[in-house]
Design a protein around this motif. Structure first.
Motif, PDB file in Angstrom:
ATOM      1  N   ALA A 214       0.850  -1.001   0.036  1.00 57.13           N
ATOM      2  CA  ALA A 214      -0.108   0.019   0.004  1.00 57.13           C
ATOM      3  C   ALA A 214       0.924   1.089   0.029  1.00 57.13           C
ATOM      4  N   HIS A 215       0.557   2.056  -0.718  1.00 58.65           N
ATOM      5  CA  HIS A 215       1.091   3.619  -0.502  1.00 58.65           C
ATOM      6  C   HIS A 215       0.621   4.332   0.728  1.00 58.65           C
ATOM      7  N   VAL A 216       1.277   4.245   1.718  1.00 62.02           N
ATOM      8  CA  VAL A 216       1.095   5.080   2.829  1.00 62.02           C
ATOM      9  C   VAL A 216       2.437   5.941   3.282  1.00 62.02           C
ATOM     10  N   HIS A 225       2.013   6.658  11.896  1.00 62.86           N
ATOM     11  CA  HIS A 225       0.794   5.754  12.248  1.00 62.86           C
ATOM     12  C   HIS A 225       0.045   5.293  11.101  1.00 62.86           C
ATOM     13  N   ASP A 226       0.122   5.937   9.949  1.00 66.16           N
ATOM     14  CA  ASP A 226      -0.331   5.556   8.800  1.00 66.16           C
ATOM     15  C   ASP A 226       0.342   3.941   8.280  1.00 66.16           C
ATOM     16  N   VAL A 227       1.562   4.261   8.489  1.00 63.95           N
ATOM     17  CA  VAL A 227       2.566   3.029   8.118  1.00 63.95           C
ATOM     18  C   VAL A 227       2.197   1.857   9.029  1.00 63.95           C
ATOM     19  N   LEU A 228       2.084   2.005  10.288  1.00 65.12           N
ATOM     20  CA  LEU A 228       1.525   1.368  11.317  1.00 65.12           C
ATOM     21  C   LEU A 228       0.149   0.487  11.103  1.00 65.12           C
ATOM     22  N   GLY A 242       6.509   5.674   2.487  1.00 68.76           N
ATOM     23  CA  GLY A 242       6.575   5.439   3.626  1.00 68.76           C
ATOM     24  C   GLY A 242       7.565   6.599   4.309  1.00 68.76           C
ATOM     25  N   TYR A 243       7.742   7.566   3.564  1.00 69.87           N
ATOM     26  CA  TYR A 243       8.912   8.729   4.189  1.00 69.87           C
ATOM     27  C   TYR A 243       8.268   9.103   5.620  1.00 69.87           C
ATOM     28  N   ARG A 244       7.108   9.049   5.778  1.00 73.62           N
ATOM     29  CA  ARG A 244       6.927  10.011   7.109  1.00 73.62           C
ATOM     30  C   ARG A 244       7.028   8.978   8.470  1.00 73.62           C
ATOM     31  N   ILE A 245       7.464   7.940   8.170  1.00 69.34           N
ATOM     32  CA  ILE A 245       7.842   7.059   9.009  1.00 69.34           C
ATOM     33  C   ILE A 245       8.739   7.626  10.099  1.00 69.34           C
ATOM     34  N   LEU A 246       9.678   8.347   9.315  1.00 69.31           N
ATOM     35  CA  LEU A 246      10.705   9.078  10.206  1.00 69.31           C
ATOM     36  C   LEU A 246      10.165   9.864  11.291  1.00 69.31           C
ATOM     37  N   GLY A 247       8.860  10.172  11.403  1.00 62.53           N
ATOM     38  CA  GLY A 247       8.288  10.959  12.740  1.00 62.53           C
ATOM     39  C   GLY A 247       8.241  10.202  13.936  1.00 62.53           C
TER      40      GLY A 247
END
Ligand SMILES: [Zn+2]
Length: 361
Positions: A214-216, A225-228, A242-247
């Motif tokens: 999935a694109h998230v 949280h969307d990745v989770l 998944g770039y925002r996982i770094l947050g």
């Protein structure tokens, strides 16, 4: 269109002269896991298909068709170009051309390519026509270049959760050897990722043994949280972008520990978001031990190709030769080929990468 010199399949094994770093980056063997079929149509091809099939495009100038400055402009062009594909031979042509380009610019060996059946159904192209047509192009490219490709049926978030379930049902009702998984792209009509809305479609896909992605964690406003949610609620095998996982370091640790694969896209993300190559989340994801690969996303729409993602993208992000080798091997690990085929690919990649590394000057 091409950023780099032509590549043939066997030359990496026999040549001995020194290679520049740019040549090395173009020639390392590649697996690509994030490229959209509708986003891989060359402008000149779209214009010819529009004339053949009597469909409308905003311009008949190939130099203007992909010249936009906003994400809305990109999505509008993508939709318009999708409508130019109607007959089986149209799908075959586009599949062949994009795979040939991957081989020529970036030494592509294997791709898992998204396609969106819902983009083409309004023009009357059935699911079977789309899959068989793309399959014709894949077979031709394989016969000419040895490159291989499988398909991922992509649900469009824009069409909502019910359409997503319907798409998975269509995939299951028409099993095809090339279609090995399902994915999800686009945004909801509200401009969100909202992965939790699509749990029913993913549950159905997982229950029937389809691979899932999935694109998230891509767009501004999405989070780790969307990745989770994609991992825990949708149960996906890998993550697109998944770039925002770094947050959130705890989610990074979780993905690192579980060796989740991320299909990242340098040029499209620099074009769409407030990233630079020099300080790109892709580089940070790699340095934090996440398993990532580099991909083109929608190559002609973002003025890129597989070679350029490495020759420009990897180089400007600061990847060293051994790190590039790791990126290429990561993509092999992240693909959905059966284990014996994956093992053969590992061996082939390791041998060719070692030969190319030995020639670096
Ligand atoms: Zn994408």
């Amino acid at each position: 269109m091409a950023a780099t010199a032509p590549i043939t399949e066997s030359e990496t094994e026999t040549e001995t002269e020194p290679l520049s770093y740019a040549e090395f980056l173009a020639r390392v063997p590649k697996v690509e896991l994030h490229c959209h079929f509708p986003g891989a149509v060359f402008a000149a091809t779209a214009i010819e298909l529009a004339a053949k099939n009597g469909t409308e495009l905003p311009t008949d100038d190939p130099n203007e068709l992909y010249r936009y400055t906003t994400i809305t402009g990109f999505l509008t062009a993508l939709q318009a170009v999708s409508k130019t594909l109607v007959e089986r031979e149209d799908f075959a042509r586009v599949a062949y051309e994009t795979l040939a380009d991957g081989v020529r610019t970036g030494n592509l060996r294997y791709r898992e390519m998204f396609f969106n059946p819902d983009y083409h159904s309004p023009q009357g192209a059935t699911y079977e026509t789309v899959v068989e047509g793309i399959g014709d192009g894949i077979r031709r490219a394989h016969a000419e270049f040895g490159v291989r490709c499988n398909l991922i049926a992509a649900m469009s978030r824009y069409h909502g959760p019910d359409a997503a379930v319907a798409l998975v049902e269509t995939v299951l009702a028409h099993p095809h050897e090339l279609v090995i998984g399902v994915g999800m792209d686009d945004l909801t009509p509200e401009g969100k990722e909202a992965p939790e809305l699509f749990v029913e479609a993913y549950t159905l896909a997982n229950e029937h043994g389809l691979n899932t992605t999935a694109h998230v964690g891509e767009i501004d406003g999405s989070t780790a949280h969307d990745v989770l949610i994609a991992l825990d609620v949708l149960g996906v095998d890998r993550i697109d972008h998944g770039y925002r996982i770094l947050g959130d370091p705890t989610v990074v640790k979780r993905a690192r520990d579980e060796r989740v694969h991320f299909t990242t896209c340098p040029h499209s993300s620099v074009w769409l978001y407030d990233f630079t190559f020099e300080e790109h989340p892709i580089r940070q994801m790699f340095l934090q031990g996440l398993r990532i690969g580099l991909n083109t996303d929608d190559p002609p729409f973002f003025d890129t190709d597989l070679g350029k993602e490495f020759v420009v993208g990897a180089a400007r992000m600061g990847f060293e030769p051994e790190q590039v080798a790791q990126l290429c091997m990561n993509a092999v690990e992240g693909c959905w080929l059966p284990e014996p085929e994956k093992d053969a690919l590992r061996e082939e990649f390791r041998r060719d990468i070692d030969a190319l590394t030995a020639r670096l000057r």
